[in-house]
Design a protein around this motif. Structure first.
Motif, PDB file in Angstrom:
ATOM      1  N   VAL A 108       0.852  -1.185   0.000  1.00 40.47           N
ATOM      2  CA  VAL A 108       0.000   0.000   0.000  1.00 40.47           C
ATOM      3  C   VAL A 108       0.890   1.239   0.000  1.00 40.47           C
ATOM      4  O   VAL A 108       1.877   1.315   0.733  1.00 40.47           O
ATOM      5  CB  VAL A 108      -0.913   0.017   1.229  1.00 40.47           C
ATOM      6  N   VAL A 109       0.551   2.211  -0.858  1.00 42.20           N
ATOM      7  CA  VAL A 109       1.238   3.497  -0.856  1.00 42.20           C
ATOM      8  C   VAL A 109       0.202   4.603  -0.726  1.00 42.20           C
ATOM      9  O   VAL A 109      -0.951   4.452  -1.152  1.00 42.20           O
ATOM     10  CB  VAL A 109       2.073   3.704  -2.144  1.00 42.20           C
ATOM     11  N   VAL A 110       0.617   5.697  -0.105  1.00 43.57           N
ATOM     12  CA  VAL A 110      -0.266   6.840   0.075  1.00 43.57           C
ATOM     13  C   VAL A 110       0.362   8.035  -0.621  1.00 43.57           C
ATOM     14  O   VAL A 110       1.523   8.371  -0.364  1.00 43.57           O
ATOM     15  CB  VAL A 110      -0.484   7.153   1.569  1.00 43.57           C
ATOM     16  N   ARG A 111      -0.385   8.638  -1.516  1.00 47.87           N
ATOM     17  CA  ARG A 111       0.055   9.834  -2.217  1.00 47.87           C
ATOM     18  C   ARG A 111      -0.968  10.920  -1.943  1.00 47.87           C
ATOM     19  O   ARG A 111      -2.107  10.842  -2.393  1.00 47.87           O
ATOM     20  CB  ARG A 111       0.192   9.588  -3.726  1.00 47.87           C
ATOM     21  N   GLY A 112      -0.549  11.926  -1.182  1.00 47.97           N
ATOM     22  CA  GLY A 112      -1.519  12.909  -0.731  1.00 47.97           C
ATOM     23  C   GLY A 112      -2.469  12.226   0.234  1.00 47.97           C
ATOM     24  O   GLY A 112      -2.063  11.698   1.259  1.00 47.97           O
ATOM     25  N   ASP A 113      -3.740  12.211  -0.083  1.00 47.35           N
ATOM     26  CA  ASP A 113      -4.717  11.534   0.771  1.00 47.35           C
ATOM     27  C   ASP A 113      -5.346  10.344   0.049  1.00 47.35           C
ATOM     28  O   ASP A 113      -6.451   9.927   0.383  1.00 47.35           O
ATOM     29  CB  ASP A 113      -5.800  12.524   1.230  1.00 47.35           C
ATOM     30  N   ARG A 114      -4.657   9.796  -0.954  1.00 46.94           N
ATOM     31  CA  ARG A 114      -5.176   8.659  -1.710  1.00 46.94           C
ATOM     32  C   ARG A 114      -4.288   7.437  -1.548  1.00 46.94           C
ATOM     33  O   ARG A 114      -3.064   7.534  -1.484  1.00 46.94           O
ATOM     34  CB  ARG A 114      -5.294   9.015  -3.198  1.00 46.94           C
ATOM     35  N   PHE A 115      -4.929   6.278  -1.518  1.00 47.31           N
ATOM     36  CA  PHE A 115      -4.233   5.016  -1.348  1.00 47.31           C
ATOM     37  C   PHE A 115      -4.199   4.250  -2.672  1.00 47.31           C
ATOM     38  O   PHE A 115      -5.182   4.218  -3.417  1.00 47.31           O
ATOM     39  CB  PHE A 115      -4.968   4.141  -0.322  1.00 47.31           C
ATOM     40  N   GLY A 116      -3.064   3.626  -2.939  1.00 48.22           N
ATOM     41  CA  GLY A 116      -2.911   2.761  -4.103  1.00 48.22           C
ATOM     42  C   GLY A 116      -1.883   1.692  -3.787  1.00 48.22           C
ATOM     43  O   GLY A 116      -1.617   1.406  -2.615  1.00 48.22           O
ATOM     44  N   TYR A 117      -1.272   1.119  -4.826  1.00 48.75           N
ATOM     45  CA  TYR A 117      -0.326   0.019  -4.605  1.00 48.75           C
ATOM     46  C   TYR A 117       0.895   0.172  -5.513  1.00 48.75           C
ATOM     47  O   TYR A 117       0.785   0.608  -6.664  1.00 48.75           O
ATOM     48  CB  TYR A 117      -0.987  -1.327  -4.888  1.00 48.75           C
ATOM     49  N   ALA A 118       2.050  -0.229  -4.971  1.00 48.07           N
ATOM     50  CA  ALA A 118       3.299  -0.238  -5.730  1.00 48.07           C
ATOM     51  C   ALA A 118       3.932  -1.620  -5.609  1.00 48.07           C
ATOM     52  O   ALA A 118       3.633  -2.381  -4.681  1.00 48.07           O
ATOM     53  CB  ALA A 118       4.255   0.826  -5.203  1.00 48.07           C
ATOM     54  N   ASP A 119       4.826  -1.956  -6.552  1.00 52.43           N
ATOM     55  CA  ASP A 119       5.515  -3.241  -6.483  1.00 52.43           C
ATOM     56  C   ASP A 119       6.781  -3.113  -5.636  1.00 52.43           C
ATOM     57  O   ASP A 119       7.041  -2.063  -5.029  1.00 52.43           O
ATOM     58  CB  ASP A 119       5.815  -3.769  -7.885  1.00 52.43           C
TER      59      ASP A 119
END
Length: 303
Positions: free
Chosen positions: A143-154
């Protein structure tokens, strides 16, 4: 021993949220527990992972904020020490019949991950609002957080699923729970399930979703509970006041003060919802139930 204190039966996310929102008398040793960030409806905000939910709280006598992690599955609870100092039997969470037990939690100083769970305003997203944050690597994604949004990185840090969620949980068996902002005017977050490609498996339309990390997602919408499988197929319709996890092919359910069992086709078993209380199915196919008016549990056979 109460039904909820049996092995593998833990409170849901909403049960813990109620405890943190109304902490008086709910904590055994922690004093002055107070949620730091609250949703527009006044409830505590949180982030979820597989089998766990983490609240940002203030604790009486502590200058800084703390992470309070509670557990919704026994598997996650076995790894509780990963999330801080474990306090056995710390938080009291009510069951659907206003009875319950104390459950272990893990606490540690807030690490500043920006995962307080605040409701997302789609119009105000700023990808420079906070420093990039990365979680633990699970099944090759984190899980990664950029600003106030969550997504995914490898594992190389390359973004695989664009940050777009209000929060996101760890992947387990190719699935992860995520949440998005409720429709305008409703406030809060709605939960769903995605696969490793970021495709929606279960639409984000549930008030609560607990992915068991393998086969089933237990969901809650408007106070009605049910279960879907990893493909999004309904296994148990959302028609119960409470549902436990499947164990040995059966899940414990409750409705209108009566308990019973459903099998993995969603059909009732063991006589239907006719018990005043009931316990999870054992490995030998038996279960302990309390008939209305009785004072002692009796044994029935389900397989």
């Amino acid at each position: 021993m109460s039904r909820l204190s049996q092995k593998k039966i833990f409170p849901t996310v909403s049960g813990y949220a109620e405890a943190v929102a109304n902490p008086e008398g709910r904590f055994r040793s922690l004093r002055g527990v107070r949620a730091v960030a609250e949703s527009s409806e006044g409830g505590p905000c949180y982030t979820c992972g597989t089998g766990r939910v983490t609240f940002r709280v203030r604790i009486e006598g502590e200058a800084e904020a703390w992470e309070l992690t509670c557990f919704t599955t026994s598997a996650a609870c076995e790894g509780a020490a990963r999330y801080g100092r474990v306090l056995p039997g710390e938080v009291y969470a009510f069951g659907p019949d206003d009875e319950g037990d104390y459950y272990p939690v893990a606490v540690r100083p807030w690490v500043g991950t920006g995962t307080g769970g605040e409701a997302i305003d789609n119009a105000s997203f700023d990808d420079t609002a906070t420093e990039p944050v990365e979680g633990e690597l699970c099944e090759g994604l984190r899980v990664v957080v950029r600003g106030d949004r969550f997504g995914y990185a490898d594992d190389r840090g390359e973004i695989v699923i664009e940050p777009q969620y209000g929060w996101a949980g760890d992947f387990s068996e190719g699935r992860a729970a995520v949440a998005v902002a409720s429709p305008e005017g409703e406030g809060g977050l709605l939960m769903g399930l995605i696969d490793r490609d970021g495709h929606t498996v279960i639409p984000a339309e549930y008030d609560d979703l607990s992915w068991d990390g393998s086969r089933y997602a237990y969901v809650d919408r408007d106070g009605r509970h049910g279960c879907l499988d990893r493909t999004g197929r309904v296994v148990v319709p959302l028609e119960y006041d409470w549902i436990g996890e499947f164990d040995y092919g059966f899940a414990l359910v409750a409705r209108e003060g009566r308990y019973g069992y459903v099998d993995e086709t969603g059909a009732t078993a063991g006589g239907g919802l006719c018990y005043a209380d009931a316990r999870p199915v054992s490995a030998d196919g038996t279960a302990e139930v309390l008939w209305p008016g009785a004072t002692d549990f009796a044994s029935i056979r389900l397989f």
